[in-house]
Design a protein around this motif. Structure first.
Motif, PDB file in Angstrom:
ATOM      1  N   THR A  28      12.609   9.633  -9.842  1.00  0.00           N
ATOM      2  CA  THR A  28      11.844  10.435 -10.606  1.00  0.00           C
ATOM      3  C   THR A  28      11.304  11.552  -9.706  1.00  0.00           C
ATOM      4  O   THR A  28      11.067  12.549 -10.055  1.00  0.00           O
ATOM      5  CB  THR A  28      10.725   9.324 -11.056  1.00  0.00           C
ATOM      6  N   GLY A  29      10.958  10.952  -8.150  1.00  0.00           N
ATOM      7  CA  GLY A  29      10.351  12.082  -7.606  1.00  0.00           C
ATOM      8  C   GLY A  29      11.697  13.363  -7.061  1.00  0.00           C
ATOM      9  O   GLY A  29      11.192  14.396  -7.101  1.00  0.00           O
ATOM     10  N   LYS A  30      12.950  12.964  -7.260  1.00  0.00           N
ATOM     11  CA  LYS A  30      13.895  13.895  -7.170  1.00  0.00           C
ATOM     12  C   LYS A  30      13.808  14.845  -8.244  1.00  0.00           C
ATOM     13  O   LYS A  30      14.000  15.924  -7.921  1.00  0.00           O
ATOM     14  CB  LYS A  30      15.071  13.184  -6.635  1.00  0.00           C
ATOM     15  N   ASP A  31      13.651  14.404  -9.427  1.00  0.00           N
ATOM     16  CA  ASP A  31      13.708  15.011 -10.759  1.00  0.00           C
ATOM     17  C   ASP A  31      12.547  16.094 -10.538  1.00  0.00           C
ATOM     18  O   ASP A  31      12.777  17.358 -10.884  1.00  0.00           O
ATOM     19  CB  ASP A  31      13.939  14.348 -11.657  1.00  0.00           C
ATOM     20  N   ILE A  32      11.500  15.656 -10.132  1.00  0.00           N
ATOM     21  CA  ILE A  32      10.093  16.452 -10.139  1.00  0.00           C
ATOM     22  C   ILE A  32      10.290  17.583  -9.045  1.00  0.00           C
ATOM     23  O   ILE A  32      10.119  18.733  -9.297  1.00  0.00           O
ATOM     24  CB  ILE A  32       9.225  15.696  -9.827  1.00  0.00           C
ATOM     25  N   LEU A  33      10.923  17.295  -7.861  1.00  0.00           N
ATOM     26  CA  LEU A  33      11.114  18.312  -6.783  1.00  0.00           C
ATOM     27  C   LEU A  33      12.307  19.191  -7.359  1.00  0.00           C
ATOM     28  O   LEU A  33      12.123  20.538  -7.050  1.00  0.00           O
ATOM     29  CB  LEU A  33      11.741  17.862  -5.803  1.00  0.00           C
ATOM     30  N   VAL A  34      13.159  18.863  -8.326  1.00  0.00           N
ATOM     31  CA  VAL A  34      14.294  20.044  -8.662  1.00  0.00           C
ATOM     32  C   VAL A  34      13.610  20.897  -9.712  1.00  0.00           C
ATOM     33  O   VAL A  34      13.573  22.174  -9.680  1.00  0.00           O
ATOM     34  CB  VAL A  34      15.411  19.156  -9.208  1.00  0.00           C
ATOM     35  N   GLN A  35      12.673  20.380 -10.580  1.00  0.00           N
ATOM     36  CA  GLN A  35      12.031  20.900 -11.743  1.00  0.00           C
ATOM     37  C   GLN A  35      11.312  22.102 -10.864  1.00  0.00           C
ATOM     38  O   GLN A  35      11.076  23.000 -11.440  1.00  0.00           O
ATOM     39  CB  GLN A  35      11.186  20.059 -12.603  1.00  0.00           C
ATOM     40  N   ILE A  38       3.786  10.070  -7.248  1.00  0.00           N
ATOM     41  CA  ILE A  38       4.760  10.719  -8.176  1.00  0.00           C
ATOM     42  C   ILE A  38       4.148  10.879  -9.689  1.00  0.00           C
ATOM     43  O   ILE A  38       4.530  11.876 -10.270  1.00  0.00           O
ATOM     44  CB  ILE A  38       5.599   9.689  -8.333  1.00  0.00           C
ATOM     45  N   GLN A  39       3.168   9.798  -9.816  1.00  0.00           N
ATOM     46  CA  GLN A  39       2.631   9.908 -11.522  1.00  0.00           C
ATOM     47  C   GLN A  39       1.748  11.428 -11.426  1.00  0.00           C
ATOM     48  O   GLN A  39       1.685  11.751 -12.618  1.00  0.00           O
ATOM     49  CB  GLN A  39       1.744   8.587 -11.588  1.00  0.00           C
ATOM     50  N   THR A  40       1.046  11.610 -10.301  1.00  0.00           N
ATOM     51  CA  THR A  40       0.158  12.854 -10.496  1.00  0.00           C
ATOM     52  C   THR A  40       0.701  14.055  -9.888  1.00  0.00           C
ATOM     53  O   THR A  40       0.376  15.196  -9.964  1.00  0.00           O
ATOM     54  CB  THR A  40      -0.993  12.626  -9.490  1.00  0.00           C
ATOM     55  N   LYS A  41       2.101  13.894  -9.368  1.00  0.00           N
ATOM     56  CA  LYS A  41       2.818  15.026  -9.115  1.00  0.00           C
ATOM     57  C   LYS A  41       1.924  15.563  -8.107  1.00  0.00           C
ATOM     58  O   LYS A  41       2.214  16.911  -7.723  1.00  0.00           O
ATOM     59  CB  LYS A  41       3.351  16.086 -10.072  1.00  0.00           C
ATOM     60  N   SER A  42       1.345  14.812  -7.003  1.00  0.00           N
ATOM     61  CA  SER A  42       0.436  15.366  -5.978  1.00  0.00           C
ATOM     62  C   SER A  42       1.525  15.027  -4.673  1.00  0.00           C
ATOM     63  O   SER A  42       1.476  13.867  -4.327  1.00  0.00           O
ATOM     64  CB  SER A  42      -0.643  14.635  -5.913  1.00  0.00           C
ATOM     65  N   GLU A  43       1.748  16.188  -3.802  1.00  0.00           N
ATOM     66  CA  GLU A  43       2.643  15.921  -2.527  1.00  0.00           C
ATOM     67  C   GLU A  43       3.787  15.142  -2.746  1.00  0.00           C
ATOM     68  O   GLU A  43       3.687  13.891  -2.178  1.00  0.00           O
ATOM     69  CB  GLU A  43       1.680  15.517  -1.485  1.00  0.00           C
ATOM     70  N   VAL A  44       4.604  15.526  -3.766  1.00  0.00           N
ATOM     71  CA  VAL A  44       5.862  14.467  -4.306  1.00  0.00           C
ATOM     72  C   VAL A  44       6.673  14.087  -2.721  1.00  0.00           C
ATOM     73  O   VAL A  44       7.012  12.993  -2.645  1.00  0.00           O
ATOM     74  CB  VAL A  44       6.566  14.965  -5.041  1.00  0.00           C
ATOM     75  N   ASN A  45       6.696  14.830  -1.748  1.00  0.00           N
ATOM     76  CA  ASN A  45       7.588  14.769  -0.769  1.00  0.00           C
ATOM     77  C   ASN A  45       6.569  13.565   0.203  1.00  0.00           C
ATOM     78  O   ASN A  45       7.512  12.805   0.629  1.00  0.00           O
ATOM     79  CB  ASN A  45       7.700  16.093   0.349  1.00  0.00           C
ATOM     80  N   ALA A  95       0.857  -1.121   0.062  1.00  0.00           N
ATOM     81  CA  ALA A  95      -0.100   0.144  -0.074  1.00  0.00           C
ATOM     82  C   ALA A  95       0.912   1.124   0.021  1.00  0.00           C
ATOM     83  O   ALA A  95       0.797   2.257  -0.595  1.00  0.00           O
ATOM     84  CB  ALA A  95      -0.812  -0.109   1.239  1.00  0.00           C
ATOM     85  N   HIS A  96       1.975   1.328   0.872  1.00  0.00           N
ATOM     86  CA  HIS A  96       2.906   2.436   0.674  1.00  0.00           C
ATOM     87  C   HIS A  96       3.307   2.460  -0.561  1.00  0.00           C
ATOM     88  O   HIS A  96       3.575   3.619  -1.251  1.00  0.00           O
ATOM     89  CB  HIS A  96       4.029   2.212   1.707  1.00  0.00           C
ATOM     90  N   PHE A  97       3.755   1.504  -1.249  1.00  0.00           N
ATOM     91  CA  PHE A  97       4.149   1.643  -2.559  1.00  0.00           C
ATOM     92  C   PHE A  97       3.519   2.199  -3.625  1.00  0.00           C
ATOM     93  O   PHE A  97       3.635   3.126  -4.516  1.00  0.00           O
ATOM     94  CB  PHE A  97       4.865   0.226  -3.213  1.00  0.00           C
ATOM     95  N   ASP A  98       1.874   1.736  -3.643  1.00  0.00           N
ATOM     96  CA  ASP A  98       0.910   2.328  -4.380  1.00  0.00           C
ATOM     97  C   ASP A  98       0.739   3.606  -4.255  1.00  0.00           C
ATOM     98  O   ASP A  98       0.669   4.504  -5.094  1.00  0.00           O
ATOM     99  CB  ASP A  98      -0.044   1.348  -4.241  1.00  0.00           C
ATOM    100  N   ILE A  99       0.815   4.256  -2.925  1.00  0.00           N
ATOM    101  CA  ILE A  99       0.505   5.401  -2.660  1.00  0.00           C
ATOM    102  C   ILE A  99       1.746   6.564  -3.237  1.00  0.00           C
ATOM    103  O   ILE A  99       1.495   7.242  -3.943  1.00  0.00           O
ATOM    104  CB  ILE A  99       0.387   5.684  -1.130  1.00  0.00           C
ATOM    105  N   GLY A 100       2.778   5.875  -2.951  1.00  0.00           N
ATOM    106  CA  GLY A 100       4.235   6.724  -3.551  1.00  0.00           C
ATOM    107  C   GLY A 100       4.054   6.791  -5.020  1.00  0.00           C
ATOM    108  O   GLY A 100       4.364   7.781  -5.485  1.00  0.00           O
ATOM    109  N   GLU A 101       3.863   5.724  -5.730  1.00  0.00           N
ATOM    110  CA  GLU A 101       3.699   5.751  -7.157  1.00  0.00           C
ATOM    111  C   GLU A 101       2.780   6.395  -7.750  1.00  0.00           C
ATOM    112  O   GLU A 101       2.872   7.284  -8.754  1.00  0.00           O
ATOM    113  CB  GLU A 101       3.514   4.076  -7.467  1.00  0.00           C
ATOM    114  N   LEU A 102       1.656   6.473  -7.195  1.00  0.00           N
ATOM    115  CA  LEU A 102       0.375   7.416  -7.579  1.00  0.00           C
ATOM    116  C   LEU A 102       0.743   8.805  -7.394  1.00  0.00           C
ATOM    117  O   LEU A 102       0.266   9.530  -8.359  1.00  0.00           O
ATOM    118  CB  LEU A 102      -0.864   7.332  -6.840  1.00  0.00           C
TER     119      LEU A 102
END
Length: 490
Positions: free
Chosen positions: A470-477, A435-442, A426-433
């Motif tokens: 991927t999340g780190k790249d999004i945060l940098v962007q 990241i995909q939606t760029k919603s609360e990446v932290n 469940a933690h993985f699915d939440i993180g993946e979703l």
């Protein structure tokens, strides 16, 4: 905390008025119970202050005048003598202690100061031991009648039946008061779903008054006769009656199972408090508690349901259910489940919401907006839905490509889930979703970190690591994104 605060969401005006009345009753009991103790503390303080002043201004100098040094030993001896004189002039304000003192004072007057002779002169015969006890009680009652906790309480041996009207306003202990407040409000809010609230209040008042009569009957028996001189107060029997009414009803499933279980456990709690924590006469009250619980059960069984808007919609729903389409039935089931949750019917709510929301997710084509709205509403209510069900719903919503609903459902599931493998997935699915939606990446990074922390060498961990990159790249962007340009017109 949500369980405690949940009932306040559904309070009506008369509930707040009732709570205010109960608070006033609690303050009244606190004042009448502890006022003598407060006076005793003030009396002790006054003894020390007045002695210190007298010692400094007069008594110490008298010892010096006769050539004695007023040391601590002499001062302590003088203080004890001073205390005795003070207490003779100012008897203890603790009622029970004063009664014991009065018994000794009366015996001394009766035996040594002409009490017997005075009685013989007034009544024309020498008094017996029984007449002595009667005269002693009269003398003590003149004192205790000055205090509400003695005057308003019911005492069987005294026969002060007018106190039946007031004894329910007094409580024998703080435990009894707390128990009364909690379970009276519980019984009131549950019973008024079947009855009108007015009838609940009427039952409460009537049973509180007549309970003194039943206590009187029991303590007049030989087994409980030892308690006849003690005071009865409180509303234990009334609460047992209302709890019994919360257990029995003619209509099947009219009472949620959790309400019935709580009421039965509360009966046991009431009896335990009366037997172990309250004075002796409440042993008799404990014996009568199941009787009043049964009487309440009869009232709950035979009392007709109120014939207003609560009963009529159920009949309308049943008569029109067959004419509804499957989609309408699903939505009605979810709506009814949310209403049941708001009314505290957690088990019934869980049953309807599980069937309704599962069916909503399985519709083809799926209604994305309705699923998101229903997920948010169900997650915001209180219903006894297992954590595995939340996670299963989240997985289906993810598969149906409804990420917003999936995140809500999965986050609800992980709050109570204890299975490590389900929790990790469940933690993985939440993180993946996220990241995909760029919603609360932290927040997504935190969930993925938990996945890796559990096991950093399997395939799921490898996928989590890639998502974190991927999340780190999004945060940098996001950090270096150019500010939006706005056109300025002249």
């Amino acid at each position: 905390m949500s369980i405690i605060l949940n009932p306040f969401r559904f309070f009506k005006f008369h509930h707040y008025v009732t709570l205010l009345a109960l608070a006033v009753l609690g303050i009244f009991n606190f004042q009448t119970t502890f006022n003598p103790t407060i006076q005793k503390i003030r009396q002790e303080k006054d003894i020390h202050q007045s002695f210190d002043k007298w010692w400094e201004e007069e008594r110490a100098q008298e010892f010096k005048n006769v050539g004695l040094t007023p040391d601590e030993t002499i001062k302590n001896q003088e203080f004890e003598l001073y205390r005795e004189r003070y207490q003779i002039e100012n008897p203890t304000p603790i009622i029970e202690d004063r009664i014991e003192e009065m018994k000794g004072e009366f015996l001394d007057w009766w035996e040594n100061q002409g009490g017997k002779e005075q009685y013989a002169a007034e009544h024309g015969s020498f008094p017996t031991d029984k007449q002595y006890e009667a005269e002693l009680k009269k003398w003590i009652y003149k004192y205790t009648d000055k205090f509400l906790r003695y005057r308003w309480a019911y005492q069987p041996s005294r026969g002060n039946t007018e106190s039946w009207l007031t004894c329910s306003l007094l409580f024998p202990s703080a435990w009894s008061y707390i128990f009364f407040v909690v379970f009276f409000m519980f019984a009131l809010m549950q019973l008024e779903k079947r009855w009108n609230a007015f009838f609940v209040y009427v039952y409460a008042v009537v049973i509180a008054i007549i309970s003194g009569f039943f206590v009187d009957l029991l303590v007049n028996t030989s087994f409980f006769g030892q308690f006849a001189t003690q005071r009865y107060m409180g509303v234990s029997l009334m609460i047992c009656f209302l709890l019994g009414a919360n257990v029995f009803d003619k209509e099947k499933d009219a009472i949620p199972s959790y309400v019935s279980k709580i009421s039965q456990l509360a009966l046991v709690g009431s009896m335990a408090i009366d037997w172990f924590l309250n004075p002796g006469i409440f042993n008799a009250v404990t014996v009568e508690s199941p009787i009043f619980f049964a009487l309440g059960g009869l009232a709950g069984y035979y009392m007709p349901h109120r014939s207003d808007e609560i009963a009529k919609p159920k009949q309308v729903v049943q008569s029109t259910e067959e004419s509804l389409s499957p989609g309408e039935r699903i939505r009605n089931m979810i709506s009814d489940g949310l209403d049941a949750a708001n009314n505290g019917e957690t088990e019934n709510a869980a049953r309807m919401l599980r069937y309704g929301f599962t069916a909503l997710l399985q519709e083809d084509p799926v209604k994305f907006y309705e699923v998101k709205d229903a997920a948010n509403r169900i997650a915001g209510c209180y219903a006894e839905i297992p954590s595995t069900q939340w996670i299963e719903w989240g997985a289906i919503a993810k598969q149906k490509n409804i990420p917003e609903a999936a995140i809500v459902l999965l986050e609800k599931g992980i709050t109570k889930e204890t299975d490590a493998s389900l929790l990790r997935r469940a933690h993985f699915d939440i993180g993946e979703l996220r990241i995909q939606t760029k919603s609360e990446v932290n927040a997504a990074m935190e969930h993925l970190s938990k996945v890796i922390k559990e096991n950093d060498i399997d395939m799921l961990a490898e996928q989590a690591k890639k998502l974190m990159e991927t999340g780190k790249d999004i945060l940098v962007q996001m950090a270096y994104a150019a500010p939006k340009q706005f056109k300025v017109s002249n």
